[in-house]
Design a protein around this motif. Structure first.
Motif, PDB file in Angstrom:
ATOM      1  N   LEU A  48       0.930 -11.536   5.932  1.00 60.96           N
ATOM      2  CA  LEU A  48       1.701 -11.089   7.088  1.00 60.96           C
ATOM      3  C   LEU A  48       2.303 -12.266   7.843  1.00 60.96           C
ATOM      4  O   LEU A  48       3.406 -12.165   8.390  1.00 60.96           O
ATOM      5  CB  LEU A  48       0.823 -10.244   8.012  1.00 60.96           C
ATOM      6  N   ARG A  49       1.613 -13.396   7.863  1.00 56.11           N
ATOM      7  CA  ARG A  49       2.195 -14.601   8.473  1.00 56.11           C
ATOM      8  C   ARG A  49       3.404 -15.064   7.670  1.00 56.11           C
ATOM      9  O   ARG A  49       4.396 -15.529   8.238  1.00 56.11           O
ATOM     10  CB  ARG A  49       1.150 -15.720   8.537  1.00 56.11           C
ATOM     11  N   ALA A  50       3.309 -14.942   6.350  1.00 56.14           N
ATOM     12  CA  ALA A  50       4.436 -15.330   5.500  1.00 56.14           C
ATOM     13  C   ALA A  50       5.633 -14.425   5.751  1.00 56.14           C
ATOM     14  O   ALA A  50       6.786 -14.879   5.738  1.00 56.14           O
ATOM     15  CB  ALA A  50       4.023 -15.276   4.031  1.00 56.14           C
ATOM     16  N   HIS A  78       3.012  -1.948   1.571  1.00 57.24           N
ATOM     17  CA  HIS A  78       3.220  -1.066   2.722  1.00 57.24           C
ATOM     18  C   HIS A  78       2.961  -1.831   4.013  1.00 57.24           C
ATOM     19  O   HIS A  78       3.725  -1.728   4.984  1.00 57.24           O
ATOM     20  CB  HIS A  78       2.289   0.143   2.606  1.00 57.24           C
ATOM     21  N   ASP A  79       1.888  -2.611   4.050  1.00 60.14           N
ATOM     22  CA  ASP A  79       1.596  -3.462   5.212  1.00 60.14           C
ATOM     23  C   ASP A  79       2.756  -4.406   5.509  1.00 60.14           C
ATOM     24  O   ASP A  79       3.159  -4.591   6.662  1.00 60.14           O
ATOM     25  CB  ASP A  79       0.348  -4.305   4.942  1.00 60.14           C
ATOM     26  N   VAL A  82       5.814  -2.656   7.043  1.00 60.15           N
ATOM     27  CA  VAL A  82       5.637  -2.395   8.479  1.00 60.15           C
ATOM     28  C   VAL A  82       5.809  -3.682   9.276  1.00 60.15           C
ATOM     29  O   VAL A  82       6.458  -3.699  10.329  1.00 60.15           O
ATOM     30  CB  VAL A  82       4.259  -1.763   8.729  1.00 60.15           C
ATOM     31  N   ALA A  83       5.224  -4.782   8.789  1.00 61.93           N
ATOM     32  CA  ALA A  83       5.312  -6.059   9.494  1.00 61.93           C
ATOM     33  C   ALA A  83       6.752  -6.561   9.550  1.00 61.93           C
ATOM     34  O   ALA A  83       7.215  -7.061  10.581  1.00 61.93           O
ATOM     35  CB  ALA A  83       4.418  -7.092   8.815  1.00 61.93           C
ATOM     36  N   ALA A  84       7.485  -6.445   8.452  1.00 60.82           N
ATOM     37  CA  ALA A  84       8.875  -6.898   8.420  1.00 60.82           C
ATOM     38  C   ALA A  84       9.738  -6.070   9.355  1.00 60.82           C
ATOM     39  O   ALA A  84      10.619  -6.595  10.052  1.00 60.82           O
ATOM     40  CB  ALA A  84       9.417  -6.820   6.991  1.00 60.82           C
ATOM     41  N   GLN A  85       9.478  -4.781   9.391  1.00 65.32           N
ATOM     42  CA  GLN A  85      10.232  -3.900  10.268  1.00 65.32           C
ATOM     43  C   GLN A  85       9.954  -4.232  11.727  1.00 65.32           C
ATOM     44  O   GLN A  85      10.869  -4.357  12.545  1.00 65.32           O
ATOM     45  CB  GLN A  85       9.876  -2.448   9.988  1.00 65.32           C
ATOM     46  N   ALA A  86       8.677  -4.408  12.069  1.00 65.47           N
ATOM     47  CA  ALA A  86       8.300  -4.708  13.445  1.00 65.47           C
ATOM     48  C   ALA A  86       8.856  -6.050  13.905  1.00 65.47           C
ATOM     49  O   ALA A  86       9.183  -6.229  15.081  1.00 65.47           O
ATOM     50  CB  ALA A  86       6.780  -4.692  13.578  1.00 65.47           C
TER      51      ALA A  86
END
Length: 372
Positions: A48-50, A78-79, A82-86
Motif C-alpha cells: 500500500l505504501r508502494a 482489491h486492497d 481501494v488504496a489507489a482510488q482513495a
C-alpha cells in the motif's frame, strides 16, 4: 514515472514479467511485489505504501481473484484498488479476454467497472497486444499536462452549509468542524427517486472507501433536500489526549452538492487550526469525496468552511502530546465561520489527482481569514 503493477500473479505470469521490461525500456520505473526485498513492515503495508508513492497504478484483470486475506476479507489487488482510488492515483485497467473468470473475480471486476472517474478501461487477448496498448498509454501519460483546469464563474453558486443547520451531527459541541463541499455545474439535480436510490447506497459507498472502520456504526438520515450518513467520532482515552481530525458526516443534496464534514485536530486546550494539517485533511476529504463515485460531471465548484469554537487556535498539532499553552482566536461557532468564496470552477480531477493542489488553495484562504 513510477508505475505500480497490480494483479494476481496466477494466470498473468507472462504479462507481468513482460510489463516489467517494457516499462523499463520506456524509461520509467515498474513497481511489483515480486521485486520487493526483505522489509521490516508487513507485506500489505509495503504494497500500500508502494501504491501511494506511485505516479500511475496499472491493474490487470485476469481469471483469478487472488488469495483472500482474513484481515481485510479481500485480495491484495482489491486492497490496492481501494488504496489507489482513495489516494487519487491515475488507474489504468486492462481486462484479459478469452479466459474464464472465477466468481470472486467477476464480483471484483464489477466493482472496478462501476468506478467511471479517472479510469482507462481496455482489454487484450495476447501479451503482444497488451504491450502495445500499455506503451501507447504510457506515452499519453508522459505528454499529459496537469489534470486540473480552472475557469472563472459568471455567478456565485448556491452552496448549502450543514453548519447553518441547527443539528450539528455526531461530533461534540466542543469540536471545531471542517466542511468541504463539491457542487457540480450544469447539473439538473436529482429526482426524489434518484436521491432515494443514492441514499440506499451511501453507506456501502462510504464503507468501500476504507476511511471508516468496519466496526463503526453508520447512521443514515434523510430529508426533502438531502440524504446523509453520520459517523460517530471516537472518544479519547483522557481529556488531554491529542486527536487527529475525524470524518463525521457525508451529505448529498438534491441539487447534486456533496458535502463532507470532519472535526479538526484537537488536544486538551481545544481545536487546532494547523496550516499544514489543514491542507492535508482537506486533500483527504477531496479524495474521499471522489472515491464515493457520486459526482461525475466535468466541472465542479469546491468550497471549504471551518466552524470554530471559543477554544480554537491557530497552532501546530502534535499527535504525541497536548500543548502547554494556547492563544484562542476568541470567537465562537455562532459568532463567525471561516468560509472560502469560490470564484472559479475546476475540473473533476480536484477530487482525485489534483486534490493536493486544490487543498493548498482552500487551506490558505481559510488561514488568511482566521489570521484576521
Amino acid at each position: 514515472m513510477k508505475i505500480f503493477i497490480s494483479s494476481a500473479r496466477k494466470g498473468l505470469e507472462v504479462e507481468r514479467d513482460n510489463l516489467d521490461g517494457l516499462i523499463r525500456a520506456l524509461g520509467h520505473t515498474p513497481v511489483r511485489f515480486e521485486d520487493f526485498s526483505a522489509q521490516s513492515t508487513p507485506s500489505r503495508e509495503a504494497c500500500l505504501r508502494a501504491v501511494e508513492s506511485a505516479d500511475v497504478c496499472l491493474f490487470l484483470l485476469g481469471p483469478y481473484y487472488g488469495h483472500v486475506f482474513p484481515e481485510t476479507a479481500q485480495s491484495a489487488t482489491h486492497d490496492e484498488w481501494v488504496a489507489a482510488q482513495a489516494a487519487g492515483k491515475p488507474r489504468v485497467v486492462y481486462r484479459k479476454q478469452g479466459v474464464t473468470f472465477e466468481d470472486a473475480q467477476h464480483a471484483f471486476t464489477r466493482i472496478v467497472e462501476a468506478y467511471a472517474t479517472g479510469v482507462f478501461r481496455d482489454s487484450f487477448h495476447t501479451t503482444p497486444e497488451l504491450m502495445t496498448k500499455v506503451a501507447q498509454k504510457v506515452r499519453e501519460l508522459e505528454s499529459a499536462g496537469s489534470p486540473l483546469a480552472f475557469a472563472k464563474l459568471t455567478e456565485q453558486p448556491a452552496l448549502h452549509w450543514a453548519s447553518d443547520d441547527t443539528a450539528h451531527g455526531s461530533a461534540s459541541s466542543e469540536d471545531a468542524m471542517l466542511e468541504l463541499s463539491a457542487l457540480p455545474l450544469d447539473f439538473v439535480g436529482y429526482s426524489a427517486r434518484e436521491l432515494s436510490q443514492l441514499a440506499a447506497s451511501l453507506v456501502d459507498r462510504i464503507r468501500a472507501t476504507r476511511m471508516v472502520r468496519g466496526d463503526v456504526a453508520l447512521s443514515p438520515t434523510s430529508s426533502e433536500d438531502y440524504v446523509a450518513v453520520a459517523i460517530p467520532a471516537s472518544r479519547p482515552r483522557s481529556w488531554d489526549t491529542p486527536q487527529t481530525g475525524e470524518l463525521v458526516e457525508s451529505r448529498l443534496y438534491k441539487t447534486g452538492q456533496l458535502s463532507v464534514r470532519a472535526t479538526l485536530p484537537r488536544d486538551g486546550l481545544g481545536s487546532i487550526l494547523d496550516p499544514d494539517a489543514l491542507s492535508q485533511q482537506i486533500a483527504d476529504l477531496l479524495r474521499f469525496s471522489g472515491a464515493l463515485n457520486i459526482v461525475q460531471v466535468d466541472r465542479i465548484v469546491v468550497a471549504a468552511s471551518v466552524s470554530t469554537t471559543v477554544t480554537t487556535s491557530i497552532d501546530s498539532f502534535d499527535p504525541r502530546q497536548s500543548r502547554r499553552s494556547a492563544q484562542p482566536m476568541g470567537f465562537g461557532r455562532s459568532d463567525r465561520a471561516l468560509r472560502t468564496e469560490p470564484d472559479e470552477s475546476v475540473t473533476l480531477a480536484a477530487l482525485g489527482a489534483g486534490a493536493a493542489e486544490v487543498a493548498t488553495h482552500l487551506a490558505q484562504a481559510l488561514i488568511v481569514q482566521a489570521s484576521r
